[in-house]
Scaffold this active site. Structure first.
Site, PDB file in Angstrom:
ATOM      1  CB  CYS A  51      10.993  -8.187  -3.447  1.00  0.00           C
ATOM      2  SG  CYS A  51      11.201  -8.684  -5.176  1.00  0.00           S
TER       3      CYS A  51
ATOM      4  CG  HIS B  65       8.035  -4.896  -3.367  1.00  0.00           C
ATOM      5  ND1 HIS B  65       9.233  -4.001  -3.915  1.00  0.00           N
ATOM      6  CD2 HIS B  65       7.835  -5.927  -4.252  1.00  0.00           C
ATOM      7  CE1 HIS B  65       9.586  -5.078  -5.077  1.00  0.00           C
ATOM      8  NE2 HIS B  65       8.892  -5.977  -5.283  1.00  0.00           N
TER       9      HIS B  65
ATOM     10  CG  ASN C  50      10.122  -5.364  -8.693  1.00  0.00           C
ATOM     11  OD1 ASN C  50      10.650  -5.297  -7.905  1.00  0.00           O
ATOM     12  ND2 ASN C  50       9.156  -6.460  -8.761  1.00  0.00           N
TER      13      ASN C  50
HETATM   14  N1  ACO Z   1       3.503  -7.953 -23.540  1.00  0.00           N
HETATM   15  C1  ACO Z   1       2.445  -8.598 -24.499  1.00  0.00           C
HETATM   16  N2  ACO Z   1       1.918  -9.656 -23.817  1.00  0.00           N
HETATM   17  C2  ACO Z   1       2.368 -10.450 -22.837  1.00  0.00           C
HETATM   18  C3  ACO Z   1       3.586 -10.209 -22.124  1.00  0.00           C
HETATM   19  C4  ACO Z   1       3.987  -8.797 -22.798  1.00  0.00           C
HETATM   20  N3  ACO Z   1       5.156  -8.261 -21.911  1.00  0.00           N
HETATM   21  N4  ACO Z   1       3.742 -11.055 -21.156  1.00  0.00           N
HETATM   22  C5  ACO Z   1       2.906 -11.974 -21.248  1.00  0.00           C
HETATM   23  N5  ACO Z   1       1.716 -11.664 -22.214  1.00  0.00           N
HETATM   24  C6  ACO Z   1       0.844 -12.236 -22.775  1.00  0.00           C
HETATM   25  C7  ACO Z   1       0.606 -13.813 -22.167  1.00  0.00           C
HETATM   26  O1  ACO Z   1       1.531 -14.583 -23.106  1.00  0.00           O
HETATM   27  C8  ACO Z   1      -0.894 -14.046 -22.253  1.00  0.00           C
HETATM   28  O2  ACO Z   1      -1.101 -14.511 -23.682  1.00  0.00           O
HETATM   29  P1  ACO Z   1      -2.173 -15.543 -23.844  1.00  0.00           P
HETATM   30  O3  ACO Z   1      -3.481 -14.964 -23.201  1.00  0.00           O
HETATM   31  O4  ACO Z   1      -2.201 -15.545 -25.302  1.00  0.00           O
HETATM   32  O5  ACO Z   1      -1.825 -16.653 -23.316  1.00  0.00           O
HETATM   33  C9  ACO Z   1      -1.223 -12.785 -21.865  1.00  0.00           C
HETATM   34  O6  ACO Z   1      -0.173 -11.690 -22.213  1.00  0.00           O
HETATM   35  C10 ACO Z   1      -2.001 -12.697 -20.467  1.00  0.00           C
HETATM   36  O7  ACO Z   1      -0.810 -12.978 -19.582  1.00  0.00           O
HETATM   37  P2  ACO Z   1      -0.912 -13.149 -18.107  1.00  0.00           P
HETATM   38  O8  ACO Z   1       0.456 -13.715 -17.296  1.00  0.00           O
HETATM   39  O9  ACO Z   1      -2.201 -14.106 -17.851  1.00  0.00           O
HETATM   40  O10 ACO Z   1      -1.049 -11.640 -17.779  1.00  0.00           O
HETATM   41  P3  ACO Z   1      -1.457 -11.088 -16.207  1.00  0.00           P
HETATM   42  O11 ACO Z   1      -2.698  -9.995 -16.317  1.00  0.00           O
HETATM   43  O12 ACO Z   1      -1.366 -11.867 -15.116  1.00  0.00           O
HETATM   44  O13 ACO Z   1      -0.086  -9.912 -16.087  1.00  0.00           O
HETATM   45  C11 ACO Z   1       2.058  -9.805 -14.921  1.00  0.00           C
HETATM   46  C12 ACO Z   1       1.182 -10.756 -15.903  1.00  0.00           C
HETATM   47  C13 ACO Z   1       2.139  -8.609 -15.333  1.00  0.00           C
HETATM   48  C14 ACO Z   1       3.457 -10.615 -14.755  1.00  0.00           C
HETATM   49  C15 ACO Z   1       1.214  -9.997 -13.640  1.00  0.00           C
HETATM   50  O14 ACO Z   1       0.830 -11.332 -13.444  1.00  0.00           O
HETATM   51  C16 ACO Z   1       2.197  -9.406 -12.501  1.00  0.00           C
HETATM   52  O15 ACO Z   1       2.551  -8.472 -12.272  1.00  0.00           O
HETATM   53  N6  ACO Z   1       2.210 -10.603 -11.457  1.00  0.00           N
HETATM   54  C17 ACO Z   1       3.267 -10.035 -10.174  1.00  0.00           C
HETATM   55  C18 ACO Z   1       4.611 -10.430 -10.887  1.00  0.00           C
HETATM   56  C19 ACO Z   1       5.573  -9.764  -9.889  1.00  0.00           C
HETATM   57  O16 ACO Z   1       5.350  -8.828  -9.348  1.00  0.00           O
HETATM   58  N7  ACO Z   1       6.911 -10.225 -10.117  1.00  0.00           N
HETATM   59  C20 ACO Z   1       8.043  -9.263  -9.630  1.00  0.00           C
HETATM   60  C21 ACO Z   1       8.683 -10.602  -9.046  1.00  0.00           C
HETATM   61  S1  ACO Z   1       8.630 -10.889  -7.435  1.00  0.00           S
HETATM   62  C22 ACO Z   1       8.187  -9.620  -6.561  1.00  0.00           C
HETATM   63  O17 ACO Z   1       8.874  -8.364  -6.783  1.00  0.00           O
HETATM   64  C23 ACO Z   1       7.447  -9.798  -5.605  1.00  0.00           C
END
Ligand code: ACO
Length: 318
Positions: free
Chosen positions: A108, A243, A273
């Site tokens: 990215c 980003h 993204n």
């Molecule tokens: N819909 C509903 N529930 C969901 C979803 C969804 N799409 N995805 C995960 N959950 C659930 C999980 O299973 C979990 O359930 P549980 O509590 O019963 O175990 C709960 O939601 C919380 O999940 P977390 O992973 O703790 O949620 P978080 O608040 O960390 O958000 C997210 C997840 C959005 C992926 C966040 O961590 C994030 O954005 N991180 C950055 C990732 C990123 O930017 N990646 C891009 C690729 S790399 C880059 O561009 C740099």
């Protein structure tokens, strides 16, 4: 270096959170509050090459030059259908340029990598006009049965044409080796001599929480360093172009830098993204809508799989 042309191209298909909720166990409220994403554009009728070519043509037209005046082309891409030839070669064939070209994969942060290479080429008189095109289709890395990753991404291409100038005030690239936070593995052929390894069961594996933590930590650190290197302070920056990975990551960086929210324009809510294309798409949107003013000081910051990061301070002069 200075930017003299901008362009972007996004798929026509708009995919809402509600559309995803029709086949994934998710909902608009979860996606919106955790990521800020409301819609994303996903390829349907167009190919990634179509998007890359269209963004490149727009950037060349915006630079007011002809394709044969491009004397270097750098394409930032994580993965696409063509392993070889490089996507940059295919783009060049379409736009009618014969310049030397290559692809780079800086995840990215690829736009910042490309800017760094372009600056070196310009400074050593290897090129006069360089086309940088970031074309990405991260939606094709995902397992579309997995709600954790497939809701995050959008496809698109952003391009700029750069030439010699003094607008780039500072630029910094870093790597903190950590291959586990985001991994995308592609299946390849096996030779008859290979000892069978572990089969790839999941294309994209991501530790979302760790990516979030590393992104905020590295981006605000990089931004402070490049701003200081440019002889400025955070309040002297007019716009922070980050980003577009997650609205909460952007908000957290904004709060760390104690800068007002209006300085952090976004397109994550509409685009998702788009990997290395996110910053050049944002630049093109801002320029096309008259939101970039001559003399504006821009701070850029990106981060991605590796874990790699890049940041820069750039004066806008177009
Ligand atoms: N819909 C509903 N529930 C969901 C979803 C969804 N799409 N995805 C995960 N959950 C659930 C999980 O299973 C979990 O359930 P549980 O509590 O019963 O175990 C709960 O939601 C919380 O999940 P977390 O992973 O703790 O949620 P978080 O608040 O960390 O958000 C997210 C997840 C959005 C992926 C966040 O961590 C994030 O954005 N991180 C950055 C990732 C990123 O930017 N990646 C891009 C690729 S790399 C880059 O561009 C740099």
């Amino acid at each position: 270096m200075k930017i003299i042309g901008t362009g972007s191209a996004i798929p026509s298909k708009v995919v809402t959170n509600e559309m995803l909720a029709s086949f994934l166990d998710t909902n608009d409220e979860w996606i919106t509050t955790r990521t800020g994403i409301k819609t994303r554009r996903l390829r349907s009728t167009e190919t990634l090459v179509d998007l890359a070519v269209s963004a490149s043509r727009s950037a060349i037209e915006s630079a007011n030059i002809q394709p044969d005046e491009i004397d270097f082309c750098i394409c930032s891409n994580v993965a696409n259908n063509y392993v070889t030839p490089a996507l940059s070669c295919i783009v060049q064939q379409h736009i009618g340029s014969h310049a030397p070209c290559f692809d780079l994969n800086g995840a990215c942060a690829g736009f910042l990598d490309a800017m760094s290479v372009a600056e070196a080429l310009l400074k050593t008189n290897r090129a006069k006009n360089i086309l940088i095109v970031c074309a990405e289709e991260p939606s094709r890395f995902c397992n579309w049965k997995r709600r954790e990753t497939s809701i995050l991404f959008g496809d698109g291409a952003g391009a700029v044409v750069v030439t010699k100038g003094n607008d780039l005030k500072s630029l910094r690239l870093t790597t903190v080796p950590n291959r586990d936070v985001i991994v995308y593995q592609r299946r390849m052929e096996n030779t008859p001599f290979e000892v069978p390894g572990v089969d790839i069961t999941e294309p994209l594996i991501m530790n979302g929480r760790e990516v979030f933590r590393m992104a905020v930590e590295s981006s605000q650190r990089d931004l402070r360093l490049v701003i200081e290197e440019a002889g400025l302070t955070p309040d002297k920056i007019d716009l922070y172009l980050l980003h577009q990975a997650n609205q909460r990551i952007i908000k957290s960086i904004q709060e760390h830098l104690a800068q007002p929210a209006y300085k952090f324009p976004t397109n994550i809510e509409r685009m998702g993204n788009t990997s290395s294309a996110s910053i050049p798409i944002l630049i093109d949107e801002l320029y096309s809508s008259g939101k970039l003013k001559k003399g504006d000081m821009l701070a850029l910051s990106a981060f991605g799989a590796g874990f790699v990061t890049g940041a820069a301070v750039l004066r806008w002069s177009k």
